[in-house]
Design a protein around this motif. Sequence first.
Motif, PDB file in Angstrom:
ATOM      1  N   ASP A  75      21.807  19.172  60.326  1.00  0.00           N
ATOM      2  CA  ASP A  75      21.563  17.732  60.222  1.00  0.00           C
ATOM      3  C   ASP A  75      20.125  17.401  60.615  1.00  0.00           C
ATOM      4  OD1 ASP A  75      24.178  17.435  59.465  1.00  0.00           O
ATOM      5  OD2 ASP A  75      24.840  16.396  61.287  1.00  0.00           O
ATOM      6  N   TRP A  76      19.624  18.063  61.665  1.00  0.00           N
ATOM      7  CA  TRP A  76      18.237  17.821  62.087  1.00  0.00           C
ATOM      8  C   TRP A  76      17.267  18.232  60.977  1.00  0.00           C
ATOM      9  CZ3 TRP A  76      13.682  20.469  62.803  1.00  0.00           C
ATOM     10  CH2 TRP A  76      12.694  19.838  63.563  1.00  0.00           C
ATOM     11  N   LEU A  77      17.512  19.376  60.372  1.00  0.00           N
ATOM     12  CA  LEU A  77      16.647  19.827  59.281  1.00  0.00           C
ATOM     13  C   LEU A  77      16.753  18.905  58.073  1.00  0.00           C
ATOM     14  CD1 LEU A  77      17.321  23.640  59.605  1.00  0.00           C
ATOM     15  CD2 LEU A  77      15.114  22.518  59.998  1.00  0.00           C
ATOM     16  N   ARG A  78      17.948  18.439  57.779  1.00  0.00           N
ATOM     17  CA  ARG A  78      18.116  17.495  56.666  1.00  0.00           C
ATOM     18  C   ARG A  78      17.321  16.214  56.906  1.00  0.00           C
ATOM     19  NH1 ARG A  78      23.647  15.233  57.122  1.00  0.00           N
ATOM     20  NH2 ARG A  78      22.505  13.933  58.619  1.00  0.00           N
ATOM     21  N   ASP A  79      17.468  15.641  58.101  1.00  0.00           N
ATOM     22  CA  ASP A  79      16.859  14.343  58.376  1.00  0.00           C
ATOM     23  C   ASP A  79      15.353  14.421  58.570  1.00  0.00           C
ATOM     24  OD1 ASP A  79      19.418  13.322  58.278  1.00  0.00           O
ATOM     25  OD2 ASP A  79      19.665  13.251  60.461  1.00  0.00           O
ATOM     26  N   ASN A  80      14.870  15.555  59.091  1.00  0.00           N
ATOM     27  CA  ASN A  80      13.446  15.661  59.420  1.00  0.00           C
ATOM     28  C   ASN A  80      12.615  16.373  58.367  1.00  0.00           C
ATOM     29  OD1 ASN A  80      12.953  14.668  62.401  1.00  0.00           O
ATOM     30  ND2 ASN A  80      14.941  15.690  62.372  1.00  0.00           N
ATOM     31  N   LEU A  81      13.280  17.026  57.393  1.00  0.00           N
ATOM     32  CA  LEU A  81      12.519  17.745  56.379  1.00  0.00           C
ATOM     33  C   LEU A  81      13.164  17.678  54.998  1.00  0.00           C
ATOM     34  CD1 LEU A  81      10.672  21.075  56.788  1.00  0.00           C
ATOM     35  CD2 LEU A  81      12.177  20.783  54.837  1.00  0.00           C
ATOM     36  N   GLN A  82      14.384  18.122  54.862  1.00  0.00           N
ATOM     37  CA  GLN A  82      14.980  18.314  53.542  1.00  0.00           C
ATOM     38  C   GLN A  82      15.087  17.013  52.757  1.00  0.00           C
ATOM     39  OE1 GLN A  82      18.694  20.265  54.452  1.00  0.00           O
ATOM     40  NE2 GLN A  82      17.700  22.169  55.059  1.00  0.00           N
ATOM     41  N   HIS A  83      15.453  15.938  53.418  1.00  0.00           N
ATOM     42  CA  HIS A  83      15.665  14.658  52.748  1.00  0.00           C
ATOM     43  C   HIS A  83      14.439  14.200  51.969  1.00  0.00           C
ATOM     44  CE1 HIS A  83      17.263  10.572  52.217  1.00  0.00           C
ATOM     45  NE2 HIS A  83      16.097  10.120  52.627  1.00  0.00           N
ATOM     46  N   PHE A  84      13.252  14.577  52.414  1.00  0.00           N
ATOM     47  CA  PHE A  84      12.022  14.049  51.819  1.00  0.00           C
ATOM     48  C   PHE A  84      11.645  14.729  50.504  1.00  0.00           C
ATOM     49  CE2 PHE A  84      11.419  13.393  56.473  1.00  0.00           C
ATOM     50  CZ  PHE A  84      11.519  12.009  56.451  1.00  0.00           C
ATOM     51  N   GLY A  85      12.256  15.873  50.204  1.00  0.00           N
ATOM     52  CA  GLY A  85      11.902  16.547  48.963  1.00  0.00           C
ATOM     53  C   GLY A  85      10.407  16.744  48.861  1.00  0.00           C
ATOM     54  N   GLY A  86       9.814  16.265  47.766  1.00  0.00           N
ATOM     55  CA  GLY A  86       8.384  16.421  47.563  1.00  0.00           C
ATOM     56  C   GLY A  86       7.556  15.230  47.984  1.00  0.00           C
ATOM     57  N   LEU A  87       8.107  14.346  48.808  1.00  0.00           N
ATOM     58  CA  LEU A  87       7.385  13.124  49.184  1.00  0.00           C
ATOM     59  C   LEU A  87       6.063  13.421  49.869  1.00  0.00           C
ATOM     60  CD1 LEU A  87       7.388  10.022  49.360  1.00  0.00           C
ATOM     61  CD2 LEU A  87       8.607  10.241  51.551  1.00  0.00           C
ATOM     62  N   TYR A  88       6.068  14.383  50.781  1.00  0.00           N
ATOM     63  CA  TYR A  88       4.861  14.743  51.529  1.00  0.00           C
ATOM     64  C   TYR A  88       4.348  16.104  51.062  1.00  0.00           C
ATOM     65  CZ  TYR A  88       6.787  11.107  54.568  1.00  0.00           C
ATOM     66  OH  TYR A  88       7.317   9.938  55.045  1.00  0.00           O
ATOM     67  N   GLU A  89       3.068  16.347  51.299  1.00  0.00           N
ATOM     68  CA  GLU A  89       2.489  17.651  50.992  1.00  0.00           C
ATOM     69  C   GLU A  89       3.055  18.698  51.958  1.00  0.00           C
ATOM     70  OE1 GLU A  89       0.917  18.193  48.355  1.00  0.00           O
ATOM     71  OE2 GLU A  89      -0.830  16.921  48.001  1.00  0.00           O
ATOM     72  N   PRO A  90       2.983  19.998  51.608  1.00  0.00           N
ATOM     73  CA  PRO A  90       3.667  21.022  52.406  1.00  0.00           C
ATOM     74  C   PRO A  90       3.321  21.022  53.898  1.00  0.00           C
ATOM     75  CG  PRO A  90       3.000  21.941  50.313  1.00  0.00           C
ATOM     76  CD  PRO A  90       2.431  20.561  50.359  1.00  0.00           C
ATOM     77  N   ARG A  91       2.055  21.142  54.232  1.00  0.00           N
ATOM     78  CA  ARG A  91       1.702  21.178  55.661  1.00  0.00           C
ATOM     79  C   ARG A  91       2.057  19.865  56.352  1.00  0.00           C
ATOM     80  NH1 ARG A  91      -1.575  25.038  57.927  1.00  0.00           N
ATOM     81  NH2 ARG A  91      -2.472  23.500  59.358  1.00  0.00           N
ATOM     82  N   GLU A  92       1.976  18.763  55.610  1.00  0.00           N
ATOM     83  CA  GLU A  92       2.271  17.462  56.205  1.00  0.00           C
ATOM     84  C   GLU A  92       3.734  17.347  56.589  1.00  0.00           C
ATOM     85  OE1 GLU A  92       1.946  12.661  55.232  1.00  0.00           O
ATOM     86  OE2 GLU A  92       1.424  14.134  53.683  1.00  0.00           O
ATOM     87  N   VAL A  93       4.647  17.816  55.727  1.00  0.00           N
ATOM     88  CA  VAL A  93       6.058  17.666  56.049  1.00  0.00           C
ATOM     89  C   VAL A  93       6.436  18.535  57.248  1.00  0.00           C
ATOM     90  CG1 VAL A  93       7.041  19.468  54.526  1.00  0.00           C
ATOM     91  CG2 VAL A  93       8.340  17.383  55.004  1.00  0.00           C
ATOM     92  N   ILE A  94       5.826  19.711  57.377  1.00  0.00           N
ATOM     93  CA  ILE A  94       6.077  20.549  58.548  1.00  0.00           C
ATOM     94  C   ILE A  94       5.495  19.894  59.801  1.00  0.00           C
ATOM     95  CG2 ILE A  94       5.648  22.794  59.629  1.00  0.00           C
ATOM     96  CD1 ILE A  94       7.587  22.955  57.282  1.00  0.00           C
ATOM     97  N   THR A  95       4.297  19.387  59.695  1.00  0.00           N
ATOM     98  CA  THR A  95       3.644  18.736  60.835  1.00  0.00           C
ATOM     99  C   THR A  95       4.441  17.528  61.296  1.00  0.00           C
ATOM    100  OG1 THR A  95       1.464  19.496  60.096  1.00  0.00           O
ATOM    101  CG2 THR A  95       1.515  17.627  61.617  1.00  0.00           C
ATOM    102  N   ARG A  96       4.929  16.722  60.376  1.00  0.00           N
ATOM    103  CA  ARG A  96       5.733  15.546  60.732  1.00  0.00           C
ATOM    104  C   ARG A  96       7.024  15.968  61.427  1.00  0.00           C
ATOM    105  NH1 ARG A  96       4.724  10.628  57.879  1.00  0.00           N
ATOM    106  NH2 ARG A  96       6.963  10.176  58.055  1.00  0.00           N
ATOM    107  N   ALA A  97       7.696  17.003  60.881  1.00  0.00           N
ATOM    108  CA  ALA A  97       8.950  17.457  61.482  1.00  0.00           C
ATOM    109  C   ALA A  97       8.733  18.004  62.887  1.00  0.00           C
ATOM    110  CB  ALA A  97       9.598  18.519  60.601  1.00  0.00           C
TER     111      ALA A  97
END
Length: 492
Positions: free
Chosen positions: A445-467
């Motif tokens: 659930d944490w991975l879904r809400d903090n990363l998976q849900h966004f799909g391609g919304l953010y650039e790769p390094r950005e989505v990891i950094t945000r999570a």
Amino acid sequence: MQAFDDLMAFQRETEALAQVAGRLGWDQETMMPRGAADQRSDELAAMESVLHARRVAPQIGDWLAAIDPEALDPAGRAQLRDIRRSHARATRIPARLAAELARLISRAHVIWAEARADDDYNSFAPALAEIIALRQEEAQALSDGGDIYDALLEDYEPGAKGRDLEAMFTALRPRLVALREAVLARPSPQGVKGTFDEHGQMKLARLVARSFGYDFKRGRVDKAVHPFSSGSGDDVRITTRTAPLDPFGCLYSTIHEVGHASYEQNINPAYRLTPLGKGVSMGVHESQSRIYENQIGRSRAYTGWIYGKMRDTFGDFGIADEDAFYAAVNEVKNGYIRTEADEVQYNLHVLLRFDLERALIRGDLSVGDLEAAWNDRFKADFGYAVDKPSDGVLQDVHWSAGLFGYFPTYSLGNVYAGCLYQSLRDAVPGLDDQLAEGDTSGATDWLRDNLQHFGGLYEPREVITRACGGTAPSEGPLLDYLEEKFGGLYGL
């Protein structure tokens, strides 16, 4: 807004056709009759011709020019970003080249599979040389005079550069080598005994898939030579493999592919059949498969639960208790196969491939010298010789599929997974108690809400950094995790 609506309607049809092409590829790997190979290559080439024509359609340029990005919401601007990037790349690739690559890759896959079965690299080498020549032509068209390997890497990890990955991998190597040597100097744990029937393995594979939240109403599990995940949205399929003496190969291949599939299943449904409706990069995708497989699936807590299920299915298989099972699942041992490698040595396999394929694409290594170069590098890194091509240069499907630039994303995904796991442990303090009951929902659930849900919304390094709460990804957390885990397992 009309231009944006028209563009997105056109794009949804393109994405739907791409899904159909992907299903042809899935069928080729799982169910296609062997005699259909030539016809399938023509079918895939025809699909690629249609897709390429749509990707370079002149009206896309007209729509892009007419759209005001400031009038769009963040998701709309991200859609525009990805369409603009894809269109710019596609218009540089001749239609003839796109179709020729699709046809050759379909045929080369069959040649590779037969060469692998026969342990005959020379029978595959001519097809590989053709693929490399076409990929070099493609890279030249895309590179603007820059590094042609980087041009191919962009397809799998947007924004990544070979020189940056080389620096990261150079930083990984010393501590990995030191840990490998220290662990292999210690006694090995007891392994499993007996044989494990295919029916039982597949039953357990489906059980663990469900425990990680894989939705079988929108997916299925089949067998393939090389396990993979295929599709997105409401049709995400995985494959696994079985071997009568190795139940772990089936279980952990399944969990790995479920990580990929869950990412696709958990993307915001509003993005379905759009550029944002799939994983943002292969590195981020690999972070999900690896954290599912390793940090969660090979943890002491979760393996304790699997041990009970293994006993229920197979009875006594030579391992006395949960602690011994945890040690067996995480055994570090010599081996040739990347997909079967333990966490300590896995990245050494990837680094070998990264260096070799960069040299192939740059023209610094010939196809005729590849097998010897692989064998020399393997012996230098692992200390023993490759015994046969299927355990060496022919073991992976990627080069037969033309996927140059893909391999480094495996190690990048491990680095990302190390960072995500550090943040996950901080966010879910009772995780081990849940995992011991076979309940992975705290983690997934944490991975879904903090990363998976966004799909391609953010650039790769950005989505990891945000999570990870604003912390940019680095190799440190992965190395710290490996040293702590295997130091404890092997009494270092």
